[in-house]
Design a protein around this motif. Structure first.
Motif, PDB file in Angstrom:
ATOM      1  N   ARG A  86      59.758  26.027  28.496  1.00  0.00           N
ATOM      2  CA  ARG A  86      60.567  27.087  29.535  1.00  0.00           C
ATOM      3  C   ARG A  86      59.047  28.092  29.857  1.00  0.00           C
ATOM      4  O   ARG A  86      58.876  29.328  29.043  1.00  0.00           O
ATOM      5  N   PHE A  87      59.278  29.014  30.924  1.00  0.00           N
ATOM      6  CA  PHE A  87      58.650  29.970  31.752  1.00  0.00           C
ATOM      7  C   PHE A  87      59.275  30.582  32.428  1.00  0.00           C
ATOM      8  O   PHE A  87      59.678  29.606  33.446  1.00  0.00           O
ATOM      9  N   THR A  88      58.739  31.819  32.231  1.00  0.00           N
ATOM     10  CA  THR A  88      58.800  32.580  33.371  1.00  0.00           C
ATOM     11  C   THR A  88      58.689  32.777  34.948  1.00  0.00           C
ATOM     12  O   THR A  88      57.152  32.817  34.733  1.00  0.00           O
ATOM     13  N   ILE A  89      58.701  32.888  35.587  1.00  0.00           N
ATOM     14  CA  ILE A  89      57.818  33.394  37.489  1.00  0.00           C
ATOM     15  C   ILE A  89      58.396  34.516  37.263  1.00  0.00           C
ATOM     16  O   ILE A  89      59.087  35.446  37.749  1.00  0.00           O
ATOM     17  N   VAL A  90      56.932  35.092  37.106  1.00  0.00           N
ATOM     18  CA  VAL A  90      56.641  36.713  37.582  1.00  0.00           C
ATOM     19  C   VAL A  90      56.363  37.053  39.204  1.00  0.00           C
ATOM     20  O   VAL A  90      55.532  36.531  39.218  1.00  0.00           O
ATOM     21  N   ALA A  91      57.067  37.585  39.884  1.00  0.00           N
ATOM     22  CA  ALA A  91      56.220  38.057  41.137  1.00  0.00           C
ATOM     23  C   ALA A  91      56.907  39.206  41.332  1.00  0.00           C
ATOM     24  O   ALA A  91      57.467  40.254  40.896  1.00  0.00           O
ATOM     25  N   ASP A  92      55.560  39.993  43.167  1.00  0.00           N
ATOM     26  CA  ASP A  92      56.359  41.709  42.844  1.00  0.00           C
ATOM     27  C   ASP A  92      57.461  41.095  43.827  1.00  0.00           C
ATOM     28  O   ASP A  92      57.654  40.359  45.016  1.00  0.00           O
ATOM     29  N   LYS A  93      58.601  41.718  43.887  1.00  0.00           N
ATOM     30  CA  LYS A  93      59.735  41.488  45.088  1.00  0.00           C
ATOM     31  C   LYS A  93      59.507  42.940  46.071  1.00  0.00           C
ATOM     32  O   LYS A  93      59.918  43.781  45.646  1.00  0.00           O
ATOM     33  N   GLN A  94      60.157  42.231  46.699  1.00  0.00           N
ATOM     34  CA  GLN A  94      60.322  43.146  48.293  1.00  0.00           C
ATOM     35  C   GLN A  94      61.853  43.023  48.579  1.00  0.00           C
ATOM     36  O   GLN A  94      62.195  42.071  49.340  1.00  0.00           O
ATOM     37  N   GLY A 106      62.640  33.906  38.673  1.00  0.00           N
ATOM     38  CA  GLY A 106      62.965  32.377  38.025  1.00  0.00           C
ATOM     39  C   GLY A 106      62.488  31.674  37.055  1.00  0.00           C
ATOM     40  O   GLY A 106      61.680  32.568  36.009  1.00  0.00           O
ATOM     41  N   SER A 107      62.868  30.831  36.435  1.00  0.00           N
ATOM     42  CA  SER A 107      62.382  30.139  35.708  1.00  0.00           C
ATOM     43  C   SER A 107      62.372  28.109  35.586  1.00  0.00           C
ATOM     44  O   SER A 107      62.850  27.997  36.483  1.00  0.00           O
ATOM     45  N   VAL A 108      61.227  27.852  35.252  1.00  0.00           N
ATOM     46  CA  VAL A 108      60.999  26.554  35.621  1.00  0.00           C
ATOM     47  C   VAL A 108      61.077  26.039  33.815  1.00  0.00           C
ATOM     48  O   VAL A 108      60.377  26.467  32.622  1.00  0.00           O
ATOM     49  N   TYR A 109      60.495  24.720  33.767  1.00  0.00           N
ATOM     50  CA  TYR A 109      60.287  24.331  32.339  1.00  0.00           C
ATOM     51  C   TYR A 109      59.228  23.188  33.037  1.00  0.00           C
ATOM     52  O   TYR A 109      59.110  22.543  34.211  1.00  0.00           O
ATOM     53  N   LEU A 110      57.767  22.838  31.996  1.00  0.00           N
ATOM     54  CA  LEU A 110      56.893  22.272  31.908  1.00  0.00           C
ATOM     55  C   LEU A 110      56.901  21.375  30.809  1.00  0.00           C
ATOM     56  O   LEU A 110      57.211  21.713  29.952  1.00  0.00           O
ATOM     57  N   GLN A 111      56.707  20.627  31.321  1.00  0.00           N
ATOM     58  CA  GLN A 111      56.077  19.555  30.638  1.00  0.00           C
ATOM     59  C   GLN A 111      54.963  18.415  30.332  1.00  0.00           C
ATOM     60  O   GLN A 111      54.482  18.057  32.130  1.00  0.00           O
ATOM     61  N   LYS A 112      54.502  18.057  29.725  1.00  0.00           N
ATOM     62  CA  LYS A 112      53.132  17.051  29.788  1.00  0.00           C
ATOM     63  C   LYS A 112      53.790  15.793  28.824  1.00  0.00           C
ATOM     64  O   LYS A 112      54.757  15.083  28.363  1.00  0.00           O
ATOM     65  N   SER A 113      53.368  14.304  30.012  1.00  0.00           N
ATOM     66  CA  SER A 113      53.464  13.086  29.345  1.00  0.00           C
ATOM     67  C   SER A 113      52.046  13.364  28.506  1.00  0.00           C
ATOM     68  O   SER A 113      50.839  13.731  28.296  1.00  0.00           O
ATOM     69  N   GLU A 114      52.766  11.765  27.684  1.00  0.00           N
ATOM     70  CA  GLU A 114      51.830  11.423  26.649  1.00  0.00           C
ATOM     71  C   GLU A 114      50.304  11.380  27.454  1.00  0.00           C
ATOM     72  O   GLU A 114      49.460  10.973  26.645  1.00  0.00           O
ATOM     73  N   SER A 119      54.655  17.735  34.596  1.00  0.00           N
ATOM     74  CA  SER A 119      54.984  18.061  35.255  1.00  0.00           C
ATOM     75  C   SER A 119      56.129  19.122  35.047  1.00  0.00           C
ATOM     76  O   SER A 119      56.266  20.044  34.224  1.00  0.00           O
ATOM     77  N   CYS A 120      56.928  19.882  36.232  1.00  0.00           N
ATOM     78  CA  CYS A 120      57.612  20.717  36.151  1.00  0.00           C
ATOM     79  C   CYS A 120      58.851  20.403  36.980  1.00  0.00           C
ATOM     80  O   CYS A 120      59.094  20.084  37.825  1.00  0.00           O
TER      81      CYS A 120
END
Ligand code: FES
Length: 200
Positions: A86-94, A106-114, A119-120
């Motif tokens: 899991r990774f956090t998305i960091v951005a400037d907010k307005q 927000g956040s996403v899951y990044l994964q790697k196939s064999e 993919s995300c």
């Protein structure tokens, strides 16, 4: 006092009153004219619905994303195994009033196939917006709110004895990797509770 002196004093008094009335009228006119302009300027500056991001230097409007909406999220080395991370998305907010740099949006899951493909998936459950978590025991994503489960490829997982209420698979996000092994994700929020993946 003579009649001549009386009439010249009267004329001088009338002249003074006439000048005073003219100045007073000019002053009132100026105030009435400037007032609405001031009100308009004040309303323009204080309007919370005005898009103040247009006032920001162009460099500050990017919110951390490139021109195609991709955010740098990680390096390839940080997604070392096939287990999603899991990774956090960091951005400037307005918003209407504030510009705040480097906020978690927000956040996403990044994964790697064999085979090494990355993919995300969005961490928001498409059912009603709770946050899914990857569970290593079952090698699946699970949402604790109403028991939706998803396979590693994001598709819905039907678990015996329970109904999966999610109307669609996990939301997949576009990924790109640059020459320096930086992983970028096109982070987008989608409406929950819909059969189709519709961008907000
Ligand atoms: S919000 Fe995830 S199952 Fe309902």
């Amino acid at each position: 006092m003579s009649e001549t002196n009386d009439s010249s004093a009267e004329e001088s008094r009338r002249g003074f009153l006439g000048s005073f009335a003219a100045w007073a009228a000019a002053l009132v006119g100026a105030v009435l004219g400037v007032g609405p302009v001031c009100v308009g300027v004040y309303a323009f500056i204080m309007d919370p619905l005005r898009d103040k991001s247009k006032d920001l230097p162009k460099k500050s409007r990017g919110s951390g994303a490139d021109s195609e909406g991709f955010f740098r999220v990680a390096s390839v080395d940080e997604i070392a195994s096939v287990v999603p991370r899991r990774f956090t998305i960091v951005a400037d907010k307005q918003d209407a009033w504030n510009f705040i740099e480097n906020q978690a949006v927000g956040s996403v899951y990044l994964q790697k196939s064999e085979t090494g493909d990355i993919s995300c998936f969005h961490t928001t459950c498409p059912h009603a917006g709770c946050s899914v978590a990857y569970e290593q025991d079952s090698a699946a994503y699970h949402c604790p709110c109403h028991n939706s489960s998803f396979k590693l490829d994001g598709s819905k997982l039907e678990v015996d004895g329970s109904t999966n209420p999610s109307p669609r698979p996990l939301d997949k996000l576009d990924v790109k990797v640059d020459d320096n092994n930086n992983v970028f994700v096109r982070y987008v929020d989608y409406y929950t509770g819909k059969h189709d993946q519709i961008e907000k």
